[in-house]
Design an enzyme around this catalytic site. Structure first.
Site, PDB file in Angstrom:
ATOM      1  CG  LEU A 241      -2.116  -0.873   1.286  1.00  0.00           C
ATOM      2  CD1 LEU A 241      -2.725  -0.885   2.685  1.00  0.00           C
ATOM      3  CD2 LEU A 241      -3.157  -0.393   0.277  1.00  0.00           C
TER       4      LEU A 241
ATOM      5  CB  THR B 297       9.132  -3.684   4.598  1.00  0.00           C
ATOM      6  OG1 THR B 297       8.281  -4.528   5.369  1.00  0.00           O
ATOM      7  CG2 THR B 297       9.079  -4.137   3.139  1.00  0.00           C
TER       8      THR B 297
ATOM      9  CE  LYS C   4      10.211  -3.249   8.991  1.00  0.00           C
ATOM     10  NZ  LYS C   4       9.035  -3.222   9.854  1.00  0.00           N
TER      11      LYS C   4
ATOM     12  CG  ASP D 178       7.842  -0.210  11.932  1.00  0.00           C
ATOM     13  OD1 ASP D 178       7.025   0.304  11.151  1.00  0.00           O
ATOM     14  OD2 ASP D 178       8.616  -1.134  11.599  1.00  0.00           O
TER      15      ASP D 178
ATOM     16  N   GLY E   6       4.884 -12.685  19.749  1.00  0.00           N
ATOM     17  CA  GLY E   6       5.892 -12.630  18.695  1.00  0.00           C
ATOM     18  C   GLY E   6       7.112 -11.863  19.175  1.00  0.00           C
TER      19      GLY E   6
ATOM     20  N   GLY F 209       9.739 -10.904  16.603  1.00  0.00           N
ATOM     21  CA  GLY F 209      10.489 -10.523  15.409  1.00  0.00           C
ATOM     22  C   GLY F 209      10.748  -9.021  15.392  1.00  0.00           C
TER      23      GLY F 209
ATOM     24  CE1 TYR G 295      -0.892  -3.565   5.338  1.00  0.00           C
ATOM     25  CE2 TYR G 295       0.178  -3.375   7.474  1.00  0.00           C
ATOM     26  CZ  TYR G 295       0.249  -3.426   6.096  1.00  0.00           C
ATOM     27  OH  TYR G 295       1.471  -3.348   5.491  1.00  0.00           O
TER      28      TYR G 295
HETATM   29  P1  NAP Z   1       9.134 -11.252  11.571  1.00  0.00           P
HETATM   30  O1  NAP Z   1      10.368 -10.524  11.948  1.00  0.00           O
HETATM   31  O2  NAP Z   1       9.192 -12.330  10.529  1.00  0.00           O
HETATM   32  O3  NAP Z   1       8.525 -11.876  12.929  1.00  0.00           O
HETATM   33  C1  NAP Z   1       7.357 -12.655  12.900  1.00  0.00           C
HETATM   34  C2  NAP Z   1       7.108 -13.238  14.264  1.00  0.00           C
HETATM   35  O4  NAP Z   1       5.892 -13.980  14.203  1.00  0.00           O
HETATM   36  C3  NAP Z   1       8.173 -14.242  14.733  1.00  0.00           C
HETATM   37  O5  NAP Z   1       8.315 -14.169  16.131  1.00  0.00           O
HETATM   38  C4  NAP Z   1       7.560 -15.577  14.323  1.00  0.00           C
HETATM   39  O6  NAP Z   1       8.047 -16.679  15.025  1.00  0.00           O
HETATM   40  C5  NAP Z   1       6.127 -15.307  14.712  1.00  0.00           C
HETATM   41  N1  NAP Z   1       5.155 -16.216  14.117  1.00  0.00           N
HETATM   42  C6  NAP Z   1       4.917 -16.448  12.812  1.00  0.00           C
HETATM   43  N2  NAP Z   1       3.924 -17.345  12.664  1.00  0.00           N
HETATM   44  C7  NAP Z   1       3.522 -17.700  13.928  1.00  0.00           C
HETATM   45  C8  NAP Z   1       2.540 -18.576  14.457  1.00  0.00           C
HETATM   46  N3  NAP Z   1       1.756 -19.314  13.630  1.00  0.00           N
HETATM   47  N4  NAP Z   1       2.392 -18.680  15.786  1.00  0.00           N
HETATM   48  C9  NAP Z   1       3.183 -17.960  16.621  1.00  0.00           C
HETATM   49  N5  NAP Z   1       4.146 -17.102  16.187  1.00  0.00           N
HETATM   50  C10 NAP Z   1       4.320 -16.977  14.854  1.00  0.00           C
HETATM   51  O7  NAP Z   1       8.012 -10.241  11.056  1.00  0.00           O
HETATM   52  P2  NAP Z   1       7.765  -8.723  11.558  1.00  0.00           P
HETATM   53  O8  NAP Z   1       8.470  -7.766  10.682  1.00  0.00           O
HETATM   54  O9  NAP Z   1       8.037  -8.686  13.018  1.00  0.00           O
HETATM   55  O10 NAP Z   1       6.206  -8.560  11.251  1.00  0.00           O
HETATM   56  C11 NAP Z   1       5.232  -9.224  12.042  1.00  0.00           C
HETATM   57  C12 NAP Z   1       3.836  -8.803  11.585  1.00  0.00           C
HETATM   58  O11 NAP Z   1       3.656  -7.411  11.830  1.00  0.00           O
HETATM   59  C13 NAP Z   1       3.609  -9.009  10.079  1.00  0.00           C
HETATM   60  O12 NAP Z   1       2.296  -9.495   9.901  1.00  0.00           O
HETATM   61  C14 NAP Z   1       3.734  -7.612   9.500  1.00  0.00           C
HETATM   62  O13 NAP Z   1       2.956  -7.406   8.342  1.00  0.00           O
HETATM   63  C15 NAP Z   1       3.173  -6.775  10.677  1.00  0.00           C
HETATM   64  N6  NAP Z   1       3.667  -5.389  10.657  1.00  0.00           N
HETATM   65  C16 NAP Z   1       2.736  -4.407  10.579  1.00  0.00           C
HETATM   66  C17 NAP Z   1       3.141  -3.092  10.600  1.00  0.00           C
HETATM   67  C18 NAP Z   1       2.109  -2.010  10.514  1.00  0.00           C
HETATM   68  O14 NAP Z   1       2.468  -0.874  10.165  1.00  0.00           O
HETATM   69  N7  NAP Z   1       0.870  -2.296  10.844  1.00  0.00           N
HETATM   70  C19 NAP Z   1       4.510  -2.754  10.688  1.00  0.00           C
HETATM   71  C20 NAP Z   1       5.437  -3.801  10.782  1.00  0.00           C
HETATM   72  C21 NAP Z   1       5.001  -5.127  10.759  1.00  0.00           C
HETATM   73  P3  NAP Z   1       9.125 -17.663  14.293  1.00  0.00           P
HETATM   74  O15 NAP Z   1      10.364 -16.829  14.123  1.00  0.00           O
HETATM   75  O16 NAP Z   1       9.242 -18.789  15.220  1.00  0.00           O
HETATM   76  O17 NAP Z   1       8.517 -18.021  12.952  1.00  0.00           O
END
Ligand code: NAP
Length: 296
Positions: A16, A67, A71, A107, A136, A138, A231
């Site tokens: 987006l 992203t 990051k 963020d 989570g 990450g 989202y």
């Molecule tokens: P990331 O670094 O890949 O971290 C993802 C986290 O989710 C990890 O801890 C992962 O664990 C965990 N996870 C994945 N599937 C899971 C499940 N089924 N059950 C439990 N834990 C699970 O990703 P990120 O950058 O932190 O992003 C996380 C989410 O936030 C994404 O959906 C992203 O789109 C969203 N986000 C939104 C915004 C916004 O502006 N709204 C900004 C940033 C991110 P493992 O490592 O064990 O897989």
């Protein structure tokens, strides 16, 4: 001046960001373009990444968002980090100051600004020693935990790999933080004291819309507010189940808008109209709904 801005990530499907930034630039009366730079990780992406950073250094690009999966990976390419990016250990915005590449993280303030919008008690609960549970560990969880601890929340970080939650707690250091396993046994004793739950996992995001990070057999604490960073879709299965149990819920669209607006403010030095970004999202949602109805 014509701004050249963009987003570095991979694969960047259906982002987006170009719509948000283009709408805001137009509303601000500024000329500019926002490009997507889908550069994969690993050897294949090394040369394109170097070329992109050269273009930033020589002024052909004025700002980049970053992203997944870059990051943390971009940090060695940068000259300096802001204190927030340093503390979080991740960068989502790069700006150029006197020829130097500076890594910023919008963020964290983006999340906090939107949390206060949808959950007006966010500040008073923090002041009253409120306890938040972040699911989570990450990159996004790091930004969320930083924002919450800076605001005074006590934070429990629960990850399915507890060592990932422990690493987050060790790295962030600041604030009242505890790492947990994302299991019913470790979450159960904390349920009565939770005032806020933040889903910072990617569980439930398109295409895995039927996945929820909340353990199936664990009741929801009905006194808590649920903020889901996801989202896409606009209402996750977690939001649906928590809402049905009586919790107030919000998705991460407002955080997306806020982090984008804060990045654009860094690059232009001007106030960014959030409403223009919200209107762009509404327009996108309308046209996607029309396409679905027409069977595209
Ligand atoms: P990331 O670094 O890949 O971290 C993802 C986290 O989710 C990890 O801890 C992962 O664990 C965990 N996870 C994945 N599937 C899971 C499940 N089924 N059950 C439990 N834990 C699970 O990703 P990120 O950058 O932190 O992003 C996380 C989410 O936030 C994404 O959906 C992203 O789109 C969203 N986000 C939104 C915004 C916004 O502006 N709204 C900004 C940033 C991110 P493992 O490592 O064990 O897989």
């Amino acid at each position: 001046m014509k701004y050249s801005l963009g987003l570095l990530g991979y694969p960047l499907l259906g982002s987006l960001s170009p719509h948000l930034h283009s709408a805001a630039l137009k509303c601000m009366g500024l000329e500019g373009e926002y490009h997507l730079y889908p550069i994969p990780e690993g050897e294949q992406g090394e040369q394109p990444m170097r070329e992109l950073f050269n273009r930033l250094r020589n002024g052909r690009i004025q700002g980049l968002n970053v992203t997944l999966p870059h990051k943390q990976r971009v940090i060695p390419f940068l000259d300096d980090l802001t204190p927030a990016a340093q503390a979080i250990g991740a960068v989502n915005t790069i700006l150029v100051q006197e020829g130097k590449l500076i890594g910023e993280n919008t963020d964290a303030p983006g999340f906090w600004a939107d949390l206060k919008r949808v959950f007006p008690h966010a500040e008073s609960e923090a002041g009253a020693g409120g306890i938040a549970l972040v699911l989570g560990a990450g990159g996004a969880a790091r930004a969320v935990v930083h924002a919450l601890t800076c605001a005074g929340w006590k934070v429990l970080v629960a990850a399915r790999r507890q060592e990932q939650a422990q690493a987050l707690v060790k790295d962030l250091r600041f604030g009242d933080l505890q790492a947990l396993n994302l299991s019913p046994q470790s979450l159960q004793p904390h349920l009565p004291s939770l005032r806020l739950i933040v889903n910072a996992t990617s569980a439930g995001m398109i295409p895995n819309v039927n996945v929820s990070p909340w353990p199936e057999d664990l009741p929801f604490p009905t006194q808590a507010f649920l903020y889901d960073l996801i989202y896409k879709p606009r209402r996750t299965i977690l939001m649906h189940r928590a809402g049905a149990a009586g919790l107030q819920v919000a998705n991460g669209l407002g955080m997306l808008v806020e982090q984008a607006a804060l990045a654009l403010e860094c690059w232009t030095g001007q106030a960014v109209p959030r409403q223009a970004m919200w209107d762009a999202i509404a327009e996108r949602d309308r046209s996607s709904a029309e396409k679905t109805t027409r069977g595209f």
